[in-house]
Motif scaffolding. Structure first.
Motif, PDB file in Angstrom:
ATOM      1  N   LEU A 386      10.425  39.060 -21.075  1.00 39.22           N
ATOM      2  CA  LEU A 386      11.241  40.057 -21.769  1.00 39.22           C
ATOM      3  C   LEU A 386      11.563  39.622 -23.191  1.00 39.22           C
ATOM      4  O   LEU A 386      11.700  40.460 -24.086  1.00 39.22           O
ATOM      5  N   GLY A 387      11.712  38.328 -23.406  1.00 39.97           N
ATOM      6  CA  GLY A 387      12.002  37.859 -24.756  1.00 39.97           C
ATOM      7  C   GLY A 387      10.808  37.936 -25.677  1.00 39.97           C
ATOM      8  O   GLY A 387      10.964  38.048 -26.892  1.00 39.97           O
ATOM      9  N   GLY A 388       9.609  37.878 -25.118  1.00 42.54           N
ATOM     10  CA  GLY A 388       8.400  37.867 -25.937  1.00 42.54           C
ATOM     11  C   GLY A 388       7.711  36.529 -25.789  1.00 42.54           C
ATOM     12  O   GLY A 388       8.221  35.520 -26.288  1.00 42.54           O
ATOM     13  N   MET A 389       6.582  36.514 -25.109  1.00 42.12           N
ATOM     14  CA  MET A 389       5.896  35.253 -24.822  1.00 42.12           C
ATOM     15  C   MET A 389       5.490  34.551 -26.115  1.00 42.12           C
ATOM     16  O   MET A 389       4.824  35.140 -26.964  1.00 42.12           O
ATOM     17  N   GLY A 390       5.926  33.298 -26.238  1.00 45.40           N
ATOM     18  CA  GLY A 390       5.647  32.519 -27.427  1.00 45.40           C
ATOM     19  C   GLY A 390       6.735  32.583 -28.472  1.00 45.40           C
ATOM     20  O   GLY A 390       6.690  31.844 -29.452  1.00 45.40           O
ATOM     21  N   SER A 391       7.744  33.423 -28.294  1.00 47.10           N
ATOM     22  CA  SER A 391       8.814  33.581 -29.270  1.00 47.10           C
ATOM     23  C   SER A 391      10.030  32.795 -28.811  1.00 47.10           C
ATOM     24  O   SER A 391      10.600  33.078 -27.759  1.00 47.10           O
ATOM     25  N   GLN A 392      10.457  31.819 -29.598  1.00 43.65           N
ATOM     26  CA  GLN A 392      11.628  31.024 -29.259  1.00 43.65           C
ATOM     27  C   GLN A 392      12.910  31.837 -29.372  1.00 43.65           C
ATOM     28  O   GLN A 392      13.773  31.790 -28.495  1.00 43.65           O
ATOM     29  N   LEU A 393      13.036  32.610 -30.449  1.00 39.55           N
ATOM     30  CA  LEU A 393      14.227  33.439 -30.633  1.00 39.55           C
ATOM     31  C   LEU A 393      14.310  34.512 -29.565  1.00 39.55           C
ATOM     32  O   LEU A 393      15.390  34.801 -29.043  1.00 39.55           O
ATOM     33  N   GLY A 394      13.183  35.115 -29.207  1.00 40.95           N
ATOM     34  CA  GLY A 394      13.187  36.149 -28.184  1.00 40.95           C
ATOM     35  C   GLY A 394      13.622  35.624 -26.834  1.00 40.95           C
ATOM     36  O   GLY A 394      14.363  36.291 -26.106  1.00 40.95           O
TER      37      GLY A 394
END
Length: 461
Positions: A386-394
Motif C-alpha cells: 500500500l505504501g508503494g514497493m521500493g518507496s521508503q516514505l510510502g
C-alpha cells in the motif's frame, strides 16, 4: 446532413432509470449475500461453552440499503459528469506539490522526535507511537526483499520471531544448547554476567542469527519465482512458528518466555534508586522515562534501517536488486550472479526483522508463539504494497495509516475490520501502485546525450 441517432445508440451513451435500478439491485443482492454471515448473524461462546448466535437483521438491512443508494448515486454522477480525463495542473501548482513532497519527510522526522515531548503524559499515545515505529522498521526491512529485489516473501514474521527468541533465550540463560556447554565450555559464556550491557550485546547477535536464517531460507528458493516463492516462504514462516510451539524444552512452547531483561541507557538501568538513570541526571523517577527511552530506541533503529537501505540502493548491489526485480532472465543473461543477489536480499531483510524482534522482546518482557502468526506477515506485506514497493516514505505513511487508522476505528467494535478493509480496497482502486508510486531512479543520466550525425552510417546491401 447528419444521420439521425438511433435509440439504441442513445441508450448506450445515456443509460436510463431502468439500467441504473437494475445495477443497484444487483449490487444490493451481492451485498446481501456477502454480509449475511458477516453482519446478519453473530456467534459467541455461551456461559457453558456452547456456541450461541444472535441476529442483527437491522444492521444488515442498513448496509444493503447503503449499497443500493450508493450504486444509484455513483451511476447518476457518471451520467451527469461523464468520463473525466487527465487534468494538467499549472506549473505553479506542480512546483508547490513538489516542494511539499520534499518537505514531508523532514516534517515527519521532526514530529517523531517531538512526540515524547508533546505527549509525555499520555501513555496510550506513546505506546501507539512505539508500535507504529516497530511496523515502520519491519516494513522497511521487508521492502528490501519485496520492494527492491522483487521477491514475494510471505514468511517475514519468521525472522521477527527468530530475533525475539534469540534475544530472550540468550539474555536468560546464555547459550542454551548442552552440546556447546559440554564440548566447548569456553564458548558457553553466560550473558547474564554482562548485567546492564546484555541488551546492547545481544541486539546485533539477534540480527545476525536472523540473517543466518534468511540465508538458510534463500538457498531452497533460488530457482523459485512468483506464486511458488510465496508458498515456500509462507511454509517457512509456519515451520518456524510450529517449531517454537512444540520445542518446549527450549522455547517454553505455548507458555512462551517471560522475565526478559529490559534495556538500559548504555549500562544505566531505568529503575528507581541511586544507580538509576533518573538519579544520575538529578530528576525525579517516573515510569514514563522507560517509554520515552523505548520510543527513541525504536526510532533510532528504524532510522538506521532507512539509512542503510538508501545507501544500499545507491551501491551496485542495490542496482542489481532493482534489475532482478524488473527482469531476472535479463540479469542472468548479463552474467549477474543471481544466487548472491537473492541471498543478500534475504539476509539483509531478515537482519532488520531480527533487530525488530529483539526490540519487541525487550519491550514486552514476554513473548509467545501467538505473537508471530501469519497475520503479522500479511500486515507488514500490506504496509509495503500500500505504501508503494521500493518507496521508503510510502512505507512509513502506510504504517502510520494502517496501525494508527486501526486504532482510530477501535470505537466501531466489530465493524472496524469491515471499515478498514473497505478503505484498503478503495485505496488500491484509486492508487494501485501505492501511496507513493513514483520514486527517483537509482541511476539516471543528468544530461541527455546527443549522437552526432557523422557517427551514424546508413547500411546498404
Amino acid at each position: 446532413m447528419a444521420a439521425p441517432v438511433s435509440s439504441q445508440q442513445t441508450a448506450t451513451r445515456d443509460p436510463g432509470i431502468a439500467f441504473i435500478m437494475k445495477k443497484a439491485v444487483v449490487s444490493a443482492l451481492v451485498a446481501l449475500v456477502l454480509f449475511s454471515l458477516m453482519i446478519g448473524i453473530r456467534t459467541e461462546t455461551g456461559p457453558s461453552g456452547q456456541l450461541v448466535y444472535s441476529t442483527r437483521f437491522g444492521e444488515l438491512a442498513a448496509v444493503v440499503g447503503a449499497v443500493f443508494v450508493g450504486s444509484i448515486v455513483i451511476e447518476l454522477l457518471r451520467r451527469w459528469v461523464g468520463p473525466v480525463g487527465g487534468v494538467e495542473l499549472p506549473a505553479g501548482v506542480r512546483s508547490a506539490f513538489s516542494t511539499l513532497g520534499r518537505l514531508l519527510a523532514p516534517a515527519l522526522l521532526i514530529f517523531a522526535l517531538l512526540v515524547p515531548v508533546i505527549f509525555y503524559n499520555q501513555r496510550y499515545l506513546l505506546d501507539l507511537g512505539i508500535l507504529v515505529l516497530t511496523y515502520v522498521m519491519l516494513g522497511w526491512g521487508l521492502n528490501v526483499v519485496v520492494g527492491l529485489a522483487g521477491l514475494l516473501d510471505l514468511g517475514y514474521v519468521a525472522f521477527y520471531a527468530v530475533g525475539a527468541y534469540s534475544y530472550a533465550l540468550l539474555a536468560q540463560s546464555g547459550l542454551p544448547f548442552p552440546y556447546f556447554t559440554d564440548t566447548y565450555p569456553y564458548i558457553a559464556m553466560d550473558f547474564l554476567q554482562l548485567g546492564p550491557w546484555a541488551f546492547w550485546v545481544l541486539l546485533p547477535i539477534s540480527g545476525l542469527l536472523a540473517a543466518l536464517w534468511g540465508v538458510l531460507l534463500g538457498f531452497p528458493v533460488l530457482r523459485l519465482r512468483g506464486d511458488y516463492l510465496a508458498i515456500v516462504t509462507l511454509a517457512f514462516g509456519e515451520i518456524i512458528r510450529m517449531v517454537i510451539l512444540n520445542w518446549q524444552d527450549l522455547t517454553g512452547g505455548p507458555n512462551g518466555v517471560s522475565g526478559i531483561p529490559r534495556p538500559t541507557v548504555f549500562g544505566i538501568p531505568l529503575t528507581p534508586g541511586e544507580n538509576g538513570f533518573a538519579a544520575l541526571i538529578g530528576v525525579p523517577f517516573s515510569p514514563t522515562h522507560r517509554l520515552v527511552f523505548l520510543f527513541y530506541l525504536i526510532l533510532t533503529l528504524a532510522l538506521l534501517t532507512n539509512w542503510v537501505t538508501i545507501r544500499l540502493r545507491r551501491l551496485p548491489i542495490g542496482r542489481v536488486w532493482e534489475a532482478m526485480r524488473e527482469d531476472e532472465v535479463a540479469c542472468r543473461a548479463l552474467g549477474i550472479n543471481i544466487t548472491t543477489t537473492k541471498l543478500s536480499a534475504f539476509a539483509i531483510g531478515a537482519m532488520f526483522g531480527g533487530f525488530a524482534g529483539a526490540f519487541f522482546a525487550t519491550r514486552q518482557g514476554f513473548i509467545s508463539p501467538e505473537s508471530f502468526t501469519f497475520q503479522e506477515s500479511a500486515l507488514v506485506l500490506a504496509i509495503v504494497v500500500l505504501g508503494g514497493m521500493g518507496s521508503q516514505l510510502g512505507v512509513a505513511l502506510a504504517a502510520v495509516a494502517m496501525i494508527g487508522g486501526f486504532e482510530l476505528f477501535r470505537g466501531l467494535d466489530q465493524f472496524r475490520m469491515l471499515v478498514f478493509g473497505g478503505v484498503m480496497v478503495l485505496l488500491m482502486v484509486w492508487r494501485p501502485r501505492g501511496l507513493v508510486s513514483h520514486r527517483t531512479p537509482t541511476v539516471f543520466l543528468q544530461n541527455q546525450t546527443e549522437i552526432s550525425s557523422s557517427l551514424v552510417k546508413e547500411g546498404h546491401g
